[in-house]
Design a protein around this motif. Structure first.
Motif: not given
Length: 181
Positions: A38-44, A131-136, A161-165
């Motif tokens: 989602t755009p919200d998740d990418i923004g977070a 709920h998972v992501a990768w930043v390269n 808990d709603g926050e990206w870590k």
């Protein structure tokens, strides 16, 4: 003439084998490459990246810590085989190339370093699926205004808990002296 005919026949056989392989290569099913993002998740996630960079400049290790899932995450630049062997030969027969200091060692360095620290990111790519992501990205690390090292870095992230870590940080490292080569 016989050698020419054999070469042509061999070439045709290779071509036929290549065509057969191309025809039997699996076609990806429609769900491959489709991510629940989602755009919200990418923004977070982008905010975590920005806060990480700001925390280094401000030497705010509390902010830096708040971005991690916990302080014992994998946070390392794995050593190459030559260094691993040297350490095994001289110091620790079990050395695996991953330093034990991890995040805590990095945070202590940031806090103790009297000069400004900064990590610049280039070519940032974020891939998120639920709920998972990768930043390269490519990075350069500066102490003061001087390039210390550079390389590529990859973060694994998880939403809790709603926050990206940040779940892990792994990077390659080239000495600044290699930058002009």
């Amino acid at each position: 003439m016989h050698k020419l005919a054999s070469a042509v026949l061999f070439g045709c056989s290779l071509l036929a084998a290549g065509i057969a392989q191309a025809q039997t290569a699996p076609v990806a099913p429609p769900h491959v490459g489709r991510h629940a993002s989602t755009p919200d998740d990418i923004g977070a996630i982008e905010k975590v990246v920005a806060h990480f960079q700001a925390a280094l400049i401000a030497k705010d290790v509390k902010l830096l810590s708040s971005l991690m899932l916990h302080t014992n995450i994998l946070f390392a630049s794995p050593a190459d085989d030559g260094f691993i062997q040297k350490m095994r030969d001289t110091t620790d027969v079990h050395f695996d190339g991953v330093a034990v200091a991890g995040y805590i060692g990095f945070a202590n360095f940031i806090q103790r370093e009297p000069q400004r620290t900064e990590e610049k990111f280039y070519n940032v790519k974020i891939t998120q699926d639920r709920h998972v992501a990768w930043v390269n990205f490519d990075y350069e690390f500066l102490v003061g205004d001087t390039l210390s090292n550079y390389g590529v870095e990859a973060w694994q992230m998880v939403k809790r808990d709603g926050e990206w870590k940040i779940l892990s940080v792994v990077w390659s490292m080239h000495a600044a002296a290699e930058a002009g080569k």
